[in-house]
Design an enzyme around this catalytic site. Structure first.
Site, PDB file in Angstrom:
ATOM      1  N   SER A  73       0.781  -1.229   0.000  1.00 29.88           N
ATOM      2  CA  SER A  73       0.000   0.000   0.000  1.00 29.88           C
ATOM      3  C   SER A  73       0.817   1.286   0.000  1.00 29.88           C
ATOM      4  CB  SER A  73      -0.966   0.005   1.184  1.00 29.88           C
ATOM      5  OG  SER A  73      -0.256  -0.166   2.389  1.00 29.88           O
ATOM      6  N   HIS A 119      -5.537  -3.436  -2.782  1.00 30.54           N
ATOM      7  CA  HIS A 119      -5.114  -2.560  -3.889  1.00 30.54           C
ATOM      8  C   HIS A 119      -4.959  -3.308  -5.206  1.00 30.54           C
ATOM      9  CE1 HIS A 119      -4.375   0.808  -1.163  1.00 30.54           C
ATOM     10  NE2 HIS A 119      -3.930  -0.118  -0.310  1.00 30.54           N
ATOM     11  N   LYS A 143     -12.478   0.680  -1.567  1.00 30.67           N
ATOM     12  CA  LYS A 143     -11.503   1.313  -2.466  1.00 30.67           C
ATOM     13  C   LYS A 143     -12.075   1.293  -3.887  1.00 30.67           C
ATOM     14  CE  LYS A 143      -7.276   0.802   0.263  1.00 30.67           C
ATOM     15  NZ  LYS A 143      -7.867   0.913   1.577  1.00 30.67           N
TER      16      LYS A 143
HETATM   17  N1  PMP Z   1      -5.416  -3.723   3.700  1.00 22.88           N
HETATM   18  C1  PMP Z   1      -4.740  -2.817   2.975  1.00 22.88           C
HETATM   19  C2  PMP Z   1      -3.553  -3.270   2.185  1.00 22.88           C
HETATM   20  C3  PMP Z   1      -5.138  -1.478   2.971  1.00 22.88           C
HETATM   21  O1  PMP Z   1      -4.451  -0.575   2.287  1.00 22.88           O
HETATM   22  C4  PMP Z   1      -6.276  -1.098   3.729  1.00 22.88           C
HETATM   23  C5  PMP Z   1      -6.778   0.339   3.768  1.00 22.88           C
HETATM   24  N2  PMP Z   1      -5.880   1.325   3.617  1.00 22.88           N
HETATM   25  C6  PMP Z   1      -6.936  -2.075   4.465  1.00 22.88           C
HETATM   26  C7  PMP Z   1      -6.488  -3.375   4.436  1.00 22.88           C
HETATM   27  C8  PMP Z   1      -8.129  -1.725   5.312  1.00 22.88           C
HETATM   28  O2  PMP Z   1      -9.267  -1.589   4.520  1.00 22.88           O
HETATM   29  P1  PMP Z   1     -10.497  -0.666   5.008  1.00 22.88           P
HETATM   30  O3  PMP Z   1     -10.164   0.749   4.672  1.00 22.88           O
HETATM   31  O4  PMP Z   1     -11.663  -1.200   4.243  1.00 22.88           O
HETATM   32  O5  PMP Z   1     -10.639  -0.879   6.470  1.00 22.88           O
END
Ligand code: PMP
Length: 395
Positions: free
Chosen positions: A183, A211, A242
């Site tokens: 991320s 992602h 997302k």
């Molecule tokens: N896993 C990854 C790799 C993420 O980037 C994110 C959110 N930034 C999440 C899990 C968490 O997802 P959510 O925003 O739906 O809680």
């Protein structure tokens, strides 16, 4: 270690310092979202912070599905599903996720964060070992910490380090957990090699597709499609917040694992179901991705064009191949100054600093989407290059 008052003061002093230097970019109030633009303080900005990689936020068919569901079921969640039942909307969404991810079934949670936290900590416990890439998302790390399993971190995407760590363990249950796309860096996990190691060392494989869904693979179905794989991953986790413009998280896998989570995971058993609007919007979004494949193609073109343009202008984008494009400026002050200048010139992008990334790798994290035009991308890259030159930062 400071007492509570000291800790509260330290964080607030830091915020004050950023305000003084005009470096406070977090928590901006967004007045409107329009495609690739946001309105802040009644001014329009090109948005490079969006997770709506395919531009589905505000899609009429998806918004209409949410409105219809609210009309039928009301605005709020109906309760905890194990006690209050499962609505047809949830059944349909989980069926659609399983179909999209090519698994037997799926289960949803109130966020992606919660999905990781609860699944890892339900499945792994004392006596087990979890092998976790060093830069996996915080929600994975928190799930590992909560689980009381042995928490083994291996060097980022380093398969020989993972092998070494696997050879050293005598745990009962073993799970390898990775992000499909990392991320903060946008690079892709070498999944076929992970699967090979998992077979050799008898591990479960858990992949976070936050992602990669909608981004990777010929049809945007994610990491498995990207590598042409049909099996080898036991748990495919994803978010509905997302590319999918709703809220929530999911786990897709075989019936036995999903049943385990439906009866034992604390976030399912002790927390309420997704609200109807989000559930219906999420289901419609998977349909839209399949029906509007031009979005996946456009995103792929934009990713390639954005990375190439930045590299040609002399910027380091690390190993990204996806919509998460780190522009690694290294120095924290320069990164903050560049963010401010870009904001003044109508570009909304976020700085990512230590401790979210290692020292001396401060960066702008620019998310490119299918909605950006070539002109938007050119403007972003040219403006950044000019700011950099004007500040004499190459000296
Ligand atoms: N896993 C990854 C790799 C993420 O980037 C994110 C959110 N930034 C999440 C899990 C968490 O997802 P959510 O925003 O739906 O809680």
């Amino acid at each position: 270690m400071k007492g509570f008052r000291g800790r509260i003061k330290a964080i607030n002093d830091q915020v004050e310092n950023h305000i003084k230097n005009e470096h406070l970019f977090y928590h901006k109030e967004i007045e409107e979202h329009h495609g690739q633009y946001v309105v802040i303080g009644r001014k329009k900005y090109i948005n490079f912070t969006s997770y709506s990689y395919l531009g589905l936020l505000g899609h009429p068919r998806i918004s209409m599905a949410a409105k219809d569901a609210i009309e039928k079921y009301g605005s709020g969640t109906h309760g905890v599903r194990i006690l209050a039942g499962t609505t047809s909307l949830h059944v349909e969404l989980e069926k659609r996720i399983a179909e999209f991810k090519n698994t037997e079934t799926a289960v949803t949670f109130s966020s992606g964060y919660v999905a990781n936290l609860t699944t890892i900590s339900t499945m792994c416990g004392r006596g087990d070992a979890i092998f976790c890439d060093m830069i996996n998302h915080a929600s994975i790390v928190d799930g590992c910490l909560l689980s009381s399993a042995k928490f083994v971190r291996f060097k980022h995407n380093d398969m020989s380090d993972l092998r070494k760590k696997l050879e050293e363990t005598e745990a009962i249950g073993r799970m390898i957990v990775v992000d499909a796309v990392f991320s903060m860096d946008g690079d892709i996990v070498p999944l076929p090699e992970i699967i090979e190691l998992a077979k050799e060392f008898d591990c479960l494989v858990y992949v976070d597709e936050a992602h990669s869904t909608g981004v990777l693979g010929e049809n945007g179905h994610g990491i498995m499609e990207h590598f042409g794989l049909t099996d080898g991953v036991d748990i495919q986790m994803g978010t509905l917040s997302k590319v999918i413009p709703a809220v929530g998280g999911y786990i897709a896998g075989n019936k036995e694992i999903i049943n385990w989570l439906k009866y034992q995971s604390r976030a399912f058993v002790f927390s309420a179901a997704l609200p109807p609007g989000a559930t219906a919007a999420a289901k419609a979004s998977f349909d839209v991705i399949d029906d509007e494949q031009r979005r996946v193609v456009k995103l792929r073109e934009n990713i390639a064009y954005f990375i190439k343009s930045l590299n040609q202008a002399g910027f380091d984008t690390g190993n990204t191949e996806t919509a998460v494009v780190p522009i690694i400026l290294k120095d924290e002050w320069r990164t903050l100054e560049a963010t401010r200048e870009l904001f003044d010139k109508g570009i909304f992008v976020m700085p990512i600093l230590q401790p979210a990334v290692p020292p001396n790798t401060s960066r702008l994290r620019a998310n490119v989407t299918a909605e950006h035009t070539k002109e938007d991308i050119d403007y972003m890259v040219d403006t950044l290059a000019n700011v950099w030159k004007q500040f004499g930062f190459n000296d």
